[in-house]
Design a protein around this motif. Structure first.
Motif, mmCIF file in Angstrom:
data_model
loop_
_atom_site.group_PDB
_atom_site.id
_atom_site.type_symbol
_atom_site.label_atom_id
_atom_site.label_comp_id
_atom_site.label_asym_id
_atom_site.label_seq_id
_atom_site.Cartn_x
_atom_site.Cartn_y
_atom_site.Cartn_z
ATOM 1 N N UNK A 100 0.770 -1.247 0.000
ATOM 2 C CA UNK A 100 0.000 0.000 0.000
ATOM 3 C C UNK A 100 0.797 1.290 0.000
ATOM 4 N N UNK A 101 1.896 1.379 0.803
ATOM 5 C CA UNK A 101 2.671 2.621 0.752
ATOM 6 C C UNK A 101 3.138 2.975 -0.661
ATOM 7 N N UNK A 102 3.466 1.965 -1.466
ATOM 8 C CA UNK A 102 3.893 2.242 -2.846
ATOM 9 C C UNK A 102 2.748 2.832 -3.657
ATOM 10 N N UNK A 103 1.512 2.364 -3.412
ATOM 11 C CA UNK A 103 0.361 2.926 -4.128
ATOM 12 C C UNK A 103 0.204 4.408 -3.779
ATOM 13 N N UNK A 104 0.355 4.701 -2.488
ATOM 14 C CA UNK A 104 0.222 6.098 -2.046
ATOM 15 C C UNK A 104 1.313 6.962 -2.672
ATOM 16 N N UNK A 105 2.547 6.442 -2.669
ATOM 17 C CA UNK A 105 3.655 7.211 -3.249
ATOM 18 C C UNK A 105 3.431 7.439 -4.744
ATOM 19 N N UNK A 106 2.865 6.450 -5.438
ATOM 20 C CA UNK A 106 2.583 6.614 -6.864
ATOM 21 C C UNK A 106 1.549 7.723 -7.087
ATOM 22 N N UNK B 273 7.136 23.875 -4.964
ATOM 23 C CA UNK B 273 5.745 24.230 -4.666
ATOM 24 C C UNK B 273 4.833 23.012 -4.813
ATOM 25 N N UNK B 274 5.056 22.260 -5.891
ATOM 26 C CA UNK B 274 4.227 21.083 -6.152
ATOM 27 C C UNK B 274 4.374 20.058 -5.025
ATOM 28 N N UNK B 275 5.604 19.827 -4.598
ATOM 29 C CA UNK B 275 5.847 18.857 -3.529
ATOM 30 C C UNK B 275 5.180 19.301 -2.228
ATOM 31 N N UNK B 276 5.278 20.587 -1.927
ATOM 32 C CA UNK B 276 4.656 21.109 -0.705
ATOM 33 C C UNK B 276 3.145 20.927 -0.756
ATOM 34 N N UNK B 277 2.540 21.284 -1.870
ATOM 35 C CA UNK B 277 1.091 21.174 -1.992
ATOM 36 C C UNK B 277 0.624 19.725 -1.875
ATOM 37 N N UNK B 278 1.261 18.860 -2.625
ATOM 38 C CA UNK B 278 0.764 17.476 -2.703
ATOM 39 C C UNK B 278 1.085 16.701 -1.426
ATOM 40 N N UNK B 279 2.330 16.756 -0.993
ATOM 41 C CA UNK B 279 2.686 16.005 0.213
ATOM 42 C C UNK B 279 1.964 16.551 1.439
ATOM 43 N N UNK B 280 1.855 17.871 1.514
ATOM 44 C CA UNK B 280 1.128 18.477 2.627
ATOM 45 C C UNK B 280 -0.342 18.111 2.620
ATOM 46 N N UNK B 281 -0.922 18.022 1.436
ATOM 47 C CA UNK B 281 -2.338 17.674 1.327
ATOM 48 C C UNK B 281 -2.576 16.217 1.715
ATOM 49 N N UNK B 282 -1.727 15.306 1.244
ATOM 50 C CA UNK B 282 -1.880 13.891 1.617
ATOM 51 C C UNK B 282 -1.707 13.705 3.119
ATOM 52 N N UNK B 283 -0.692 14.336 3.658
ATOM 53 C CA UNK B 283 -0.453 14.178 5.098
ATOM 54 C C UNK B 283 -1.601 14.807 5.897
ATOM 55 N N UNK B 284 -2.012 16.003 5.494
ATOM 56 C CA UNK B 284 -3.094 16.681 6.198
ATOM 57 C C UNK B 284 -4.397 15.912 6.121
ATOM 58 N N UNK B 285 -4.686 15.355 4.956
ATOM 59 C CA UNK B 285 -5.938 14.611 4.783
ATOM 60 C C UNK B 285 -5.956 13.352 5.655
ATOM 61 N N UNK C 264 0.223 13.196 -8.959
ATOM 62 C CA UNK C 264 -0.413 14.493 -8.691
ATOM 63 C C UNK C 264 0.631 15.603 -8.657
ATOM 64 N N UNK C 265 1.830 15.286 -8.206
ATOM 65 C CA UNK C 265 2.929 16.273 -8.206
ATOM 66 C C UNK C 265 3.290 16.665 -9.636
ATOM 67 N N UNK C 266 3.362 15.672 -10.518
ATOM 68 C CA UNK C 266 3.664 15.954 -11.929
ATOM 69 C C UNK C 266 2.570 16.834 -12.545
ATOM 70 N N UNK C 267 1.329 16.565 -12.171
ATOM 71 C CA UNK C 267 0.222 17.396 -12.662
ATOM 72 C C UNK C 267 0.392 18.842 -12.208
ATOM 73 N N UNK C 268 0.739 19.018 -10.942
ATOM 74 C CA UNK C 268 0.945 20.375 -10.413
ATOM 75 C C UNK C 268 2.064 21.089 -11.162
ATOM 76 N N UNK C 269 3.122 20.359 -11.476
ATOM 77 C CA UNK C 269 4.236 20.966 -12.226
ATOM 78 C C UNK C 269 3.800 21.339 -13.636
ATOM 79 N N UNK C 270 2.973 20.488 -14.256
ATOM 80 C CA UNK C 270 2.481 20.801 -15.600
ATOM 81 C C UNK C 270 1.568 22.022 -15.585
ATOM 82 N N UNK C 271 0.995 22.316 -14.415
ATOM 83 C CA UNK C 271 0.135 23.505 -14.291
ATOM 84 C C UNK C 271 0.956 24.767 -14.044
ATOM 85 N N UNK C 272 2.272 24.622 -13.956
ATOM 86 C CA UNK C 272 3.135 25.793 -13.846
ATOM 87 C C UNK C 272 3.775 26.013 -12.493
ATOM 88 N N UNK C 273 3.513 25.145 -11.529
ATOM 89 C CA UNK C 273 4.138 25.284 -10.217
ATOM 90 C C UNK C 273 5.556 24.728 -10.248
#
Length: 274
Positions: free
Chosen positions: A180-186, A204-216, A191-200
């Protein structure tokens, strides 16, 4: 004060064994002896109350480590588990509980190499055990009593949560909490790659995505509501999140996870069959 665990021997301490060892030291045991093949690995274990033995210097080190130990953890690679069990068999205490954390190695195969007085318990921890947030499945073999299984469960509670189950379910558990941890990391990667494609930026992308997963996940743990209810609270009718969730649901993530875990389970069964 927490009751001390009885004397423990750990034979072979890799990254997972090291995480368990750290948790055991914090929890407390009457005695802990560990063995590793090389001087370098043995010297790397500098923990209070732990005797670290290098087998290259002391070929009989495994026998000395298990002498008087109630819990004996086999931490070598799966291919070496049964051979190690044969090696220590004459030196085990009569009430020893032998614990295997090797994937694909059945308790029956280990029991066959040990005296009838020794019980075997199989455990399947996952990598978040290294930060004390693991999930470990624990299953007793044919000779393990409820007290034996409970003792092993208590040992693994030093590194997270424990589920006691039948050995027939261990491989299935490995496809959920083990892999399961590998599924989460994938999911985080994508989602991080998506954030980067959006211009972050990458940062910034790592902060948003990792912070959101941890916070959720922290919110889920703290709130006590079902995941579906927490999702509903974020998903306003006719809002932006609802549009995104609709796209994700069209992908039928449930079926994707069913196929993924089925593939992992089939591979686990192949490994168990040798």
């Amino acid at each position: 004060m927490t009751d001390l665990l009885p004397p423990i021997a750990m034979l072979g301490v890799g990254s997972m064994g090291g995480a368990i060892l750290q948790g055991l030291v914090q929890h407390g045991a009457e005695r802990i002896a560990v063995t590793n093949r090389t001087v370098e690995k043995a010297a790397a274990i500098q923990l209070d109350g732990v005797e670290s033995i290098a087998l290259v210097d002391e070929p009989g080190g495994n026998a000395r480590a298990v002498d008087g130990a109630k819990l004996v953890v086999l931490g070598v690679k799966p291919a070496g588990i049964v051979e190690l069990a044969r090696e220590i068999a004459p030196h085990l205490a009569t009430d020893a509980v032998v614990v295997s954390i090797a994937a694909g190695t059945t308790t029956a195969s280990i029991e066959a190499a040990l005296p009838a007085s020794a019980s075997v318990v199989r455990a399947m921890p996952n990598t978040p055990s290294t930060v004390g947030l693991g999930v470990t499945g624990v299953a007793g073999g044919s000779r393990a009593s409820e007290a034996d299984v409970a003792l092993v469960a208590r040992m693994f509670e030093a590194v997270g949560e424990v589920i006691v189950l039948d050995e027939s379910q261990i491989d299935a558990l490995s496809t959920i909490s083990g892999s399961g941890p590998a599924y989460v990391f994938l999911l985080i990667e994508e989602l991080t790659k998506t954030a980067e494609r959006m211009g972050f930026t990458a940062e910034q992308a790592a902060t948003m995505v990792q912070g959101t997963f941890r916070g959720a996940t922290e919110l889920l743990a703290a709130d006590g509501s079902e995941p579906a209810e927490l999702r509903r609270r974020v998903t306003s009718p006719k809002g932006t999140t609802e549009q995104a969730i609709g796209v994700l649901q069209e992908a039928d993530l449930g079926a994707v996870f069913d196929r993924a875990t089925a593939a992992a389970l089939a591979r686990a069964q192949e490994l168990a069959a040798g």
